[in-house]
Design a protein around this motif. Structure first.
Motif, PDB file in Angstrom:
ATOM      1  N   VAL A   1       0.855  -1.189   0.000  1.00  0.00           N
ATOM      2  CA  VAL A   1       0.000   0.000   0.000  1.00  0.00           C
ATOM      3  C   VAL A   1       0.892   1.241   0.000  1.00  0.00           C
ATOM      4  O   VAL A   1       1.833   1.332   0.794  1.00  0.00           O
ATOM      5  CB  VAL A   1      -0.935   0.044   1.228  1.00  0.00           C
ATOM      6  CG1 VAL A   1      -1.811   1.295   1.185  1.00  0.00           C
ATOM      7  CG2 VAL A   1      -1.805  -1.203   1.288  1.00  0.00           C
ATOM      8  N   VAL A   2       0.604   2.187  -0.902  1.00  0.00           N
ATOM      9  CA  VAL A   2       1.365   3.434  -0.958  1.00  0.00           C
ATOM     10  C   VAL A   2       0.478   4.579  -0.481  1.00  0.00           C
ATOM     11  O   VAL A   2      -0.716   4.636  -0.793  1.00  0.00           O
ATOM     12  CB  VAL A   2       1.892   3.721  -2.387  1.00  0.00           C
ATOM     13  CG1 VAL A   2       0.757   3.807  -3.396  1.00  0.00           C
ATOM     14  CG2 VAL A   2       2.710   5.012  -2.404  1.00  0.00           C
TER      15      VAL A   2
ATOM     16  N   PHE B   1       0.425   0.754  -7.502  1.00  0.00           N
ATOM     17  CA  PHE B   1       1.514   1.726  -7.524  1.00  0.00           C
ATOM     18  C   PHE B   1       1.589   2.451  -8.868  1.00  0.00           C
ATOM     19  O   PHE B   1       1.878   3.648  -8.927  1.00  0.00           O
ATOM     20  CB  PHE B   1       2.845   1.029  -7.240  1.00  0.00           C
ATOM     21  CG  PHE B   1       3.007   0.580  -5.810  1.00  0.00           C
ATOM     22  CD1 PHE B   1       1.939   0.580  -4.928  1.00  0.00           C
ATOM     23  CD2 PHE B   1       4.234   0.148  -5.347  1.00  0.00           C
ATOM     24  CE1 PHE B   1       2.079   0.164  -3.613  1.00  0.00           C
ATOM     25  CE2 PHE B   1       4.398  -0.268  -4.027  1.00  0.00           C
ATOM     26  CZ  PHE B   1       3.318  -0.264  -3.167  1.00  0.00           C
ATOM     27  N   SER B   2       1.337   1.742  -9.949  1.00  0.00           N
ATOM     28  CA  SER B   2       1.417   2.341 -11.274  1.00  0.00           C
ATOM     29  C   SER B   2       0.348   3.416 -11.454  1.00  0.00           C
ATOM     30  O   SER B   2       0.622   4.501 -11.993  1.00  0.00           O
ATOM     31  CB  SER B   2       1.259   1.258 -12.346  1.00  0.00           C
ATOM     32  OG  SER B   2       1.269   1.816 -13.641  1.00  0.00           O
TER      33      SER B   2
ATOM     34  N   VAL C   1       5.386   9.758 -11.177  1.00  0.00           N
ATOM     35  CA  VAL C   1       6.282   9.872 -10.025  1.00  0.00           C
ATOM     36  C   VAL C   1       6.826   8.488  -9.677  1.00  0.00           C
ATOM     37  O   VAL C   1       6.056   7.532  -9.564  1.00  0.00           O
ATOM     38  CB  VAL C   1       5.528  10.459  -8.816  1.00  0.00           C
ATOM     39  CG1 VAL C   1       6.424  10.477  -7.585  1.00  0.00           C
ATOM     40  CG2 VAL C   1       5.038  11.861  -9.142  1.00  0.00           C
ATOM     41  N   PRO C   2       8.139   8.339  -9.517  1.00  0.00           N
ATOM     42  CA  PRO C   2       8.693   7.022  -9.159  1.00  0.00           C
ATOM     43  C   PRO C   2       8.123   6.528  -7.830  1.00  0.00           C
ATOM     44  O   PRO C   2       8.170   7.238  -6.830  1.00  0.00           O
ATOM     45  CB  PRO C   2      10.199   7.298  -9.044  1.00  0.00           C
ATOM     46  CG  PRO C   2      10.427   8.540  -9.838  1.00  0.00           C
ATOM     47  CD  PRO C   2       9.184   9.360  -9.682  1.00  0.00           C
TER      48      PRO C   2
ATOM     49  N   LYS D   1       1.116   7.482 -11.976  1.00  0.00           N
ATOM     50  CA  LYS D   1       0.666   8.227 -13.150  1.00  0.00           C
ATOM     51  C   LYS D   1      -0.224   9.395 -12.750  1.00  0.00           C
ATOM     52  O   LYS D   1      -0.105  10.508 -13.287  1.00  0.00           O
ATOM     53  CB  LYS D   1      -0.088   7.284 -14.093  1.00  0.00           C
ATOM     54  CG  LYS D   1      -0.563   7.936 -15.377  1.00  0.00           C
ATOM     55  CD  LYS D   1      -1.266   6.915 -16.272  1.00  0.00           C
ATOM     56  CE  LYS D   1      -1.763   7.571 -17.550  1.00  0.00           C
ATOM     57  NZ  LYS D   1      -2.460   6.578 -18.428  1.00  0.00           N
ATOM     58  N   LEU D   2      -1.117   9.170 -11.785  1.00  0.00           N
ATOM     59  CA  LEU D   2      -2.024  10.219 -11.326  1.00  0.00           C
ATOM     60  C   LEU D   2      -1.251  11.388 -10.724  1.00  0.00           C
ATOM     61  O   LEU D   2      -1.569  12.557 -10.985  1.00  0.00           O
ATOM     62  CB  LEU D   2      -2.998   9.649 -10.298  1.00  0.00           C
ATOM     63  CG  LEU D   2      -3.951  10.653  -9.638  1.00  0.00           C
ATOM     64  CD1 LEU D   2      -4.865  11.289 -10.676  1.00  0.00           C
ATOM     65  CD2 LEU D   2      -4.769   9.963  -8.546  1.00  0.00           C
ATOM     66  N   ALA D   3      -0.244  11.091  -9.913  1.00  0.00           N
ATOM     67  CA  ALA D   3       0.543  12.157  -9.287  1.00  0.00           C
ATOM     68  C   ALA D   3       1.215  13.030 -10.340  1.00  0.00           C
ATOM     69  O   ALA D   3       1.314  14.253 -10.181  1.00  0.00           O
ATOM     70  CB  ALA D   3       1.588  11.556  -8.354  1.00  0.00           C
TER      71      ALA D   3
END
Length: 233
Positions: free
Chosen positions: A48-49, A121-122, A212-213, A126-128
């Protein structure tokens, strides 16, 4: 998964109480009581991020700053909620004055935050990047989902209990006893996520519309069994 098993012998307790002349008589405390501790641990990938986005604004009117940041926050949350697998909620929101050298208010500053959470996470990466023109990444952290933690704890509990029993049997024989019965036992769980380097979050802040990485780390899950057994002849 890298696994670590540890069993620690805490000690033995053997006490016999005798009556004092003229004093009250107490029942003897049980002899041959052995206290043990066994532990099983493993490292599990975080799944979870948690990402904090923020926007700051400066101006002469606090009301205008508040309205602008509120609108931006609502817009970012709405866009985030349209992204499958991403949860969003508002975070901190502050408006404060900035004083000049004479102590008078020279301007007003405001800051608003939105917190994103996802197992994808992907998608959140992408959203960020897409939201970078409105809010920038300020912090990224990771955690272990309840399902992943419970799955790890279930396996570790079996290992810790087996280790406790094996240690109890082996130590009982070392003391010249033939078997044992369990007097009391407690099972506890613990976990810790390895901290993410601060430079990673700082690098993420510089992202400009690009994804964002996002790369999670490891969470250590530990199950400990503490208890005592009665050694039997």
């Amino acid at each position: 998964m890298k696994q670590l098993l540890a069993a620690t012998l805490l000690g033995t307790t053997a006490m016999v109480a005798s009556a004092q002349g003229g004093g009250p008589t107490h029942d003897p405390a049980p002899a041959g009581v052995l206290s043990l501790s066994a532990q099983a641990a493993t490292e599990v990938p975080t799944d979870v991020v948690h990402m904090t986005l923020a926007a700051e604004q400066e101006g002469a009117e606090p009301g205008a700053i508040s309205s602008s940041l509120s609108a931006k926050t609502q817009e970012v949350i709405a866009q985030a909620k349209r992204t499958s697998g991403v949860q969003a909620q508002s975070g901190g929101f502050t408006i404060y004055p900035s004083n000049d050298k004479n102590g008078r208010i020279s301007t007003w500053r405001g800051r608003a935050e939105v917190i994103l959470e996802s197992r994808d996470f992907s998608a959140v990466s992408k959203l960020a990047g897409q939201l970078a023109g409105q809010m920038q990444v300020q912090n990224i952290s990771f955690s272990l989902s309840r399902e992943a933690r419970h799955a790890a704890e279930a396996k570790l509990t079996e290992q810790a209990v087996a280790s406790f029993r094996e240690k109890a049997q082996a130590t009982t024989k070392l003391f010249g006893y033939g078997s044992y019965t369990i007097r009391e036992v407690q099972v506890s769980e613990a976990g810790a996520v390895q901290p993410m380097p601060r430079m990673y979050a700082a690098k993420a802040m510089m992202a400009d519309s690009a994804p964002v990485p996002v790369e999670g780390g490891k969470a250590q899950v530990t199950v400990t069994v503490n208890g005592s057994v009665q050694m039997l002849k």
